[in-house]
Motif scaffolding. Structure first.
Motif, PDB file in Angstrom:
ATOM      1  N   ILE A 128       0.847  -1.194   0.000  1.00  0.00           N
ATOM      2  CA  ILE A 128       0.000   0.000   0.000  1.00  0.00           C
ATOM      3  C   ILE A 128       0.885   1.248   0.000  1.00  0.00           C
ATOM      4  CG2 ILE A 128      -1.818   1.283   1.183  1.00  0.00           C
ATOM      5  CD1 ILE A 128      -2.369  -1.243   2.854  1.00  0.00           C
ATOM      6  N   ALA A 129       0.673   2.139  -0.957  1.00  0.00           N
ATOM      7  CA  ALA A 129       1.330   3.453  -0.941  1.00  0.00           C
ATOM      8  C   ALA A 129       0.250   4.523  -0.977  1.00  0.00           C
ATOM      9  CB  ALA A 129       2.272   3.608  -2.131  1.00  0.00           C
ATOM     10  N   GLU A 130       0.485   5.646  -0.326  1.00  0.00           N
ATOM     11  CA  GLU A 130      -0.570   6.661  -0.192  1.00  0.00           C
ATOM     12  C   GLU A 130       0.079   8.029  -0.020  1.00  0.00           C
ATOM     13  OE1 GLU A 130      -3.457   5.396   2.735  1.00  0.00           O
ATOM     14  OE2 GLU A 130      -4.126   7.437   3.087  1.00  0.00           O
ATOM     15  N   ASN A 131      -0.556   9.059  -0.566  1.00  0.00           N
ATOM     16  CA  ASN A 131      -0.062  10.421  -0.371  1.00  0.00           C
ATOM     17  C   ASN A 131      -1.224  11.399  -0.506  1.00  0.00           C
ATOM     18  OD1 ASN A 131       1.788  12.363   0.227  1.00  0.00           O
ATOM     19  ND2 ASN A 131       2.577  12.570  -1.859  1.00  0.00           N
ATOM     20  N   ALA A 132      -1.043  12.599   0.033  1.00  0.00           N
ATOM     21  CA  ALA A 132      -2.089  13.614  -0.044  1.00  0.00           C
ATOM     22  C   ALA A 132      -1.439  14.978  -0.227  1.00  0.00           C
ATOM     23  CB  ALA A 132      -2.936  13.613   1.230  1.00  0.00           C
ATOM     24  N   ASP A 133      -2.140  15.827  -0.907  1.00  0.00           N
ATOM     25  CA  ASP A 133      -1.772  17.234  -0.943  1.00  0.00           C
ATOM     26  C   ASP A 133      -1.843  17.756   0.507  1.00  0.00           C
ATOM     27  OD1 ASP A 133      -1.904  19.811  -3.032  1.00  0.00           O
ATOM     28  OD2 ASP A 133      -2.679  20.200  -1.007  1.00  0.00           O
ATOM     29  N   PRO A 134      -0.858  18.559   0.939  1.00  0.00           N
ATOM     30  CA  PRO A 134      -0.878  19.019   2.330  1.00  0.00           C
ATOM     31  C   PRO A 134      -2.183  19.719   2.724  1.00  0.00           C
ATOM     32  CG  PRO A 134       1.215  19.600   1.294  1.00  0.00           C
ATOM     33  CD  PRO A 134       0.340  19.058   0.209  1.00  0.00           C
ATOM     34  N   GLN A 135      -2.812  20.416   1.781  1.00  0.00           N
ATOM     35  CA  GLN A 135      -4.062  21.128   2.103  1.00  0.00           C
ATOM     36  C   GLN A 135      -5.284  20.202   2.128  1.00  0.00           C
ATOM     37  OE1 GLN A 135      -1.967  23.271  -0.058  1.00  0.00           O
ATOM     38  NE2 GLN A 135      -1.469  24.136   1.951  1.00  0.00           N
ATOM     39  N   TYR A 136      -5.141  18.981   1.657  1.00  0.00           N
ATOM     40  CA  TYR A 136      -6.311  18.129   1.489  1.00  0.00           C
ATOM     41  C   TYR A 136      -6.995  17.824   2.817  1.00  0.00           C
ATOM     42  CZ  TYR A 136      -9.330  14.316   0.163  1.00  0.00           C
ATOM     43  OH  TYR A 136     -10.420  13.508  -0.042  1.00  0.00           O
ATOM     44  N   GLU A 137      -8.307  18.068   2.882  1.00  0.00           N
ATOM     45  CA  GLU A 137      -9.081  17.762   4.090  1.00  0.00           C
ATOM     46  C   GLU A 137     -10.331  16.942   3.780  1.00  0.00           C
ATOM     47  OE1 GLU A 137      -9.937  21.445   6.024  1.00  0.00           O
ATOM     48  OE2 GLU A 137      -7.985  21.457   7.057  1.00  0.00           O
ATOM     49  N   GLY A 138     -10.394  16.391   2.583  1.00  0.00           N
ATOM     50  CA  GLY A 138     -11.594  15.634   2.181  1.00  0.00           C
ATOM     51  C   GLY A 138     -11.611  14.237   2.759  1.00  0.00           C
ATOM     52  N   PRO A 139     -12.550  13.400   2.275  1.00  0.00           N
ATOM     53  CA  PRO A 139     -12.741  12.051   2.814  1.00  0.00           C
ATOM     54  C   PRO A 139     -11.590  11.113   2.449  1.00  0.00           C
ATOM     55  CG  PRO A 139     -14.141  12.387   0.891  1.00  0.00           C
ATOM     56  CD  PRO A 139     -13.487  13.704   1.189  1.00  0.00           C
ATOM     57  N   ILE A 140     -11.296  10.171   3.336  1.00  0.00           N
ATOM     58  CA  ILE A 140     -10.306   9.110   3.123  1.00  0.00           C
ATOM     59  C   ILE A 140     -11.067   7.790   3.061  1.00  0.00           C
ATOM     60  CG2 ILE A 140      -8.247   7.968   4.050  1.00  0.00           C
ATOM     61  CD1 ILE A 140      -7.682  10.861   3.447  1.00  0.00           C
ATOM     62  N   PRO A 141     -11.209   7.190   1.889  1.00  0.00           N
ATOM     63  CA  PRO A 141     -11.986   5.944   1.801  1.00  0.00           C
ATOM     64  C   PRO A 141     -11.255   4.789   2.481  1.00  0.00           C
ATOM     65  CG  PRO A 141     -10.963   6.437  -0.302  1.00  0.00           C
ATOM     66  CD  PRO A 141     -10.654   7.599   0.603  1.00  0.00           C
ATOM     67  N   PRO A 142     -11.980   3.714   2.823  1.00  0.00           N
ATOM     68  CA  PRO A 142     -11.350   2.563   3.486  1.00  0.00           C
ATOM     69  C   PRO A 142     -10.431   1.815   2.521  1.00  0.00           C
ATOM     70  CG  PRO A 142     -13.609   2.045   2.910  1.00  0.00           C
ATOM     71  CD  PRO A 142     -13.407   3.491   2.561  1.00  0.00           C
ATOM     72  N   TYR A 143      -9.557   0.977   3.070  1.00  0.00           N
ATOM     73  CA  TYR A 143      -8.682   0.149   2.241  1.00  0.00           C
ATOM     74  C   TYR A 143      -9.514  -0.822   1.421  1.00  0.00           C
ATOM     75  CZ  TYR A 143      -4.850   2.131   4.871  1.00  0.00           C
ATOM     76  OH  TYR A 143      -3.964   3.008   5.417  1.00  0.00           O
ATOM     77  N   PHE A 144      -8.978  -1.212   0.284  1.00  0.00           N
ATOM     78  CA  PHE A 144      -9.730  -2.080  -0.623  1.00  0.00           C
ATOM     79  C   PHE A 144      -9.923  -3.475  -0.042  1.00  0.00           C
ATOM     80  CE2 PHE A 144      -9.929  -5.140  -4.116  1.00  0.00           C
ATOM     81  CZ  PHE A 144     -11.056  -4.672  -4.755  1.00  0.00           C
ATOM     82  N   SER A 145      -8.922  -3.989   0.633  1.00  0.00           N
ATOM     83  CA  SER A 145      -9.057  -5.370   1.135  1.00  0.00           C
ATOM     84  C   SER A 145      -8.416  -5.478   2.515  1.00  0.00           C
ATOM     85  CB  SER A 145      -8.374  -6.345   0.188  1.00  0.00           C
ATOM     86  OG  SER A 145      -6.983  -6.165   0.253  1.00  0.00           O
TER      87      SER A 145
END
Lengths: 123, 123, 123, 123, 123, 123, 123, 123, 123, 123
Positions: free
Chosen positions: D106-123
């Protein structure tokens, strides 16, 4: 044996009745530890059917008996056959297992004249 | 071979006994890596039945043996047949696979006079 | 301990690596009977990653060891942490059970500075 | 890299797009044997979205590449991030396994300003 | 109460031990009919762990007790907490149901200082 | 064709060998897009058995071939029959589908003298 | 838009309503081929709720529309939000896929004052 | 309302009781056709618990009532809250659906002082 | 009817071809509401096979037709039989249901000389 | 009995029609408690077919009837046979169970001249 029965409501038809008891438990006669299993009684009734609540109480009586898988299977089969004298009957016992091995047993018999349907195995 | 047996408690009936061992492991004779599988022994007893704990220990002995899938299947079949001389017997081995291919094997035999029920395949 | 590792190919990122070994087996130190389970190693690599084949051979070495569930869990956790010094690590062991009870264990640790993602439990 | 994109049709909203590719295959760089897995790309689009057919062809190009699991995960993540510059992105790779061990990354990243929803892991 | 315990083999770590007993049975105090359920004990050990075989025998003692679902849940929780004084503990009971309604219960407690991991619910 | 075989270790018995390859891939000759499927080879060996690793490499060769579902099915069947000359053989191919339609194929043949068991279909 | 609504029967409570439509179909605007999916609308009602039959007919209208996945997701979300002005709403679309890739989309919004429960994702 | 309750046997603990009724049926007030669903009541008891048989009969009374999904959900929630005055309560209703759409509802409330555990959603 | 076919690539063998279309939709002639189902065509080809893409477009044509379940089943069967004149053919239609009842249909025919294999039913 | 029928649209073919009603409920004549089950009607039509909506209303009429499992099975079988005079018919009833035992029933009949296909049992 005096388990309650009731008259077959459709004696003119070869039809199949199946009762699946998922909550059967008896005791291992060697170790005293409880065994758990599913008991599947399937039959084509002759003159009588076993009453469901009486059958349930009959199965509950095994809760305190020390008895092997094979004996459970053959005992229930013999007692139900003697009680109902059905046209065809099968008893399947499916055990949860011990020490990495789980066991299943099947006993089956038919009246020699029986030519009706034979349902598939439960599992 | 001296695996413990016990007398068939219902020799007058053709009934089916099945033992499912989900935790079988042996070694690949080529690579030495462990193989894992399920061993399903299904039979209609003649005079004797294999004792369940003795059968479990017999299967555990394969843990250190280097032996191919086909040989596991034929060996257990032959040894159980010789031990019990049943009326009918089937051995199914179901392997977890290696390198994208998983294998299954089935061996089966019957006494020539046997006319009793043939249960369905395990999987 | 000299289990092979390789340099983390993406050291600038907190990412998760998970290895699920469904075919783990060890021996019960009390009875000598085999135990079977699934070992789930999940970690965020630091400087190095464990090499997959070396890890597999490391797990196979438990095949002949007499060791309790709790000790398997804590040993693998400690040895993998010492080997890799990861940013975060979790070890889950899921056992097939004996005598009607199946057990699961979870050990987890993180570098105090770690602020990356925490993946969900395996089961 | 020139994978086709199209303008985000709803740039004013933080919403989630997920593409699940169950038929991914690449080659093991050590042995040359094929690896099979599922690639799950999940992201919150910024200005652009990756075009689905172009993404599919991009994934098909791995069919002849010798590349490790970790490198597949980090490469696709980096290339998709560079291509789309999303607000948030996660890449999960789920592999069918070899020799009794199956791996997930699993790799993940976000824009520093991002405050939206984080969906659950796929499996 | 004198159920056997053993010293926590890793007292320096907050780790989770879970025992899932699928074959629990007690008696309904109102009707005398048997109840069947699964008992899930999950805890972070303090100084001691409950010995698995002793715990199994402890659960088997309910076989002849007339006791309600709520009392089973609270009794086992209280006795295990008193026995082990763990850092954190949860007890889940999952019942097969009667008359179209199946019930589940959850009890949970933690040492006030406990800051370790909280595993997800069993079901 | 020179795929490696080995002598049937139990030529006196009609027994079943099944190899399930879940990771088969070939190319659509029309579009060039990859196809993915499962190949199930089931047979009763005559004098020889196909060696498992050689069979795996044989299947891997389809990775770069443009070939229709029907031709995959008939080719593998014909080549395995020619290679082993078994007593009975079935080949099932199960495809993941395209555009909302998924296909399955079955080919089967037997030596005219064969009277042994016919196992059930794979799916 | 004039889709029928009815007054929220419990306006004093933040409660969740979810409608799962498994039989949604629209057309791909590029190829004209049909797309199939599941549409999951989840919301906490404000003053009104969408009438179920009217909502069903509204979804059926997509049967003849050429529209991309992203546009289906954002259109239904926008139209339902405009229609009901709920306290919180999420729309999930789950597509059966084409050419080996299946897609899912999630859009979500809340009234700034909303502090009620957030239910888990549908899949 | 006079549904039977019994005193909370463990009033000193915040623990969870859940009753899952899979066989709920009511009538659609518009069409008169029957609706079928599962009713999941989950609560942390205060001074009293609802008696299970009385609750079952209470649910059976809906068999002849014409009532919408939303009203079933809010009615049962309100009546159970009024009856038991629990520390926390959630009611989930899961409906089998009509015309391709199946619905689910969730209502939840807590005593303002409540700080105990919040169990996960049923489905 | 002019649906494209191609010559049977293995006319000397009785082998089975099965196409499973999960995304079939037509209209109810009474209500105009859409019906959804799975269409399973299974056949042993004679001289020709139906081309897969042409068959897919043929099925898509039902999208705007008002037609009952029975007529869908018999129409597709008759048209495919007339088109291909196969040695054996079965058509199964599996419908998602309406108002609590879901329906399945099976039509089957064989050339009088056909003695090849009969595959099992799809569901 | 005046349940609506319609003419068999393909009287020249022996084909199978199956209706699966998952939402059947009647009352236990002894206790008055509701029973829930699935009713599977499978038949090869003669001159007429039962109209689906009329059949649904016929089944709904059992909602207020006190009737045993065996009588439900035989009544529906007899009434459907009398109504349609089919070439072959089977009725399967599958009950959710009470007190740990769940029951299934099968009735079947054929016109003496019938030689068409016999579909497999539903469960």
């Amino acid at each position: 044996m005096d388990i309650e029965t009731f008259p077959n409501p459709a004696p003119g038809r070869d039809y199949v009745i199946q009762h699946v008891a998922d909550e059967f438990t008896s005791l291992c006669p060697k170790t005293g530890h409880p065994d758990f299993g599913t008991i599947v009684l399937t039959y084509v009734p002759g003159n009588v059917c076993v009453e469901l609540k009486a059958y349930k109480l009959y199965l509950q009586d095994f809760r305190t008996k020390g008895i092997f898988y094979e004996a459970v299977t053959n005992s229930i089969f013999d007692e139900m056959w003697a009680l109902m004298n059905p046209r065809w009957m099968r008893l399947e016992t499916i055990w949860r297992g011990r020490g990495g091995i789980r066991s299943n047993m099947i006993a089956e018999n038919a009246d020699p004249q029986y030519e009706g349907p034979i349902p598939p195995y439960f599992s």
